[in-house]
Design a protein around this motif. Sequence first.
Motif, PDB file in Angstrom:
ATOM      1  N   TYR A 110       0.690  -1.116  -0.068  1.00  0.00           N
ATOM      2  CA  TYR A 110       0.239  -0.036  -0.006  1.00  0.00           C
ATOM      3  C   TYR A 110       0.801   1.245  -0.133  1.00  0.00           C
ATOM      4  N   TYR A 111       1.861   1.273   0.691  1.00  0.00           N
ATOM      5  CA  TYR A 111       2.918   2.430   0.733  1.00  0.00           C
ATOM      6  C   TYR A 111       3.492   2.762  -0.492  1.00  0.00           C
ATOM      7  N   ALA A 116       3.710   6.061  -5.357  1.00  0.00           N
ATOM      8  CA  ALA A 116       3.910   6.369  -6.628  1.00  0.00           C
ATOM      9  C   ALA A 116       2.765   7.393  -7.134  1.00  0.00           C
ATOM     10  N   HIS A 117       1.962   7.965  -6.408  1.00  0.00           N
ATOM     11  CA  HIS A 117       0.918   8.754  -6.688  1.00  0.00           C
ATOM     12  C   HIS A 117       1.384  10.085  -6.460  1.00  0.00           C
ATOM     13  N   LEU A 118       2.361  10.246  -5.481  1.00  0.00           N
ATOM     14  CA  LEU A 118       2.699  11.557  -5.065  1.00  0.00           C
ATOM     15  C   LEU A 118       3.388  12.429  -6.060  1.00  0.00           C
TER      16      LEU A 118
END
Length: 118
Positions: A110-111, A116-118
Amino acid sequence: MQIGELSGRTGVSVRMLRYYEQEGLLTPARRNSGYRDYDAADVQIVNAIRMLNDAGLKLEFIRRFLPCLRSAGPILPPCPDLMAAMRQEMQVLDGKLREIRESRDMLGTYYKEMSAHL
């Protein structure tokens, strides 16, 4: 020896030694003055209790196997019932470790996805 000396030899606090006595794990002799009188066997028992407790075993588990701890042999003689109970406890701990690893892996996944979306 008095309780303070037993505490010094084992690294277990006087308060905890009194608790062990209250729980029936230690039964020291008493001097005429009423002071507790511990011997070398008590040092061995306290060291075994501490080792098992540090390994995560509860005092009620340890209490069941006091006869094994009171032998004249090594600190934990190979008492068959104790060995079987320890094997069973290790299996329980292995299961908990698997669950923790799975949770850790899931959290890591999850982390990574969130990062990856930051």
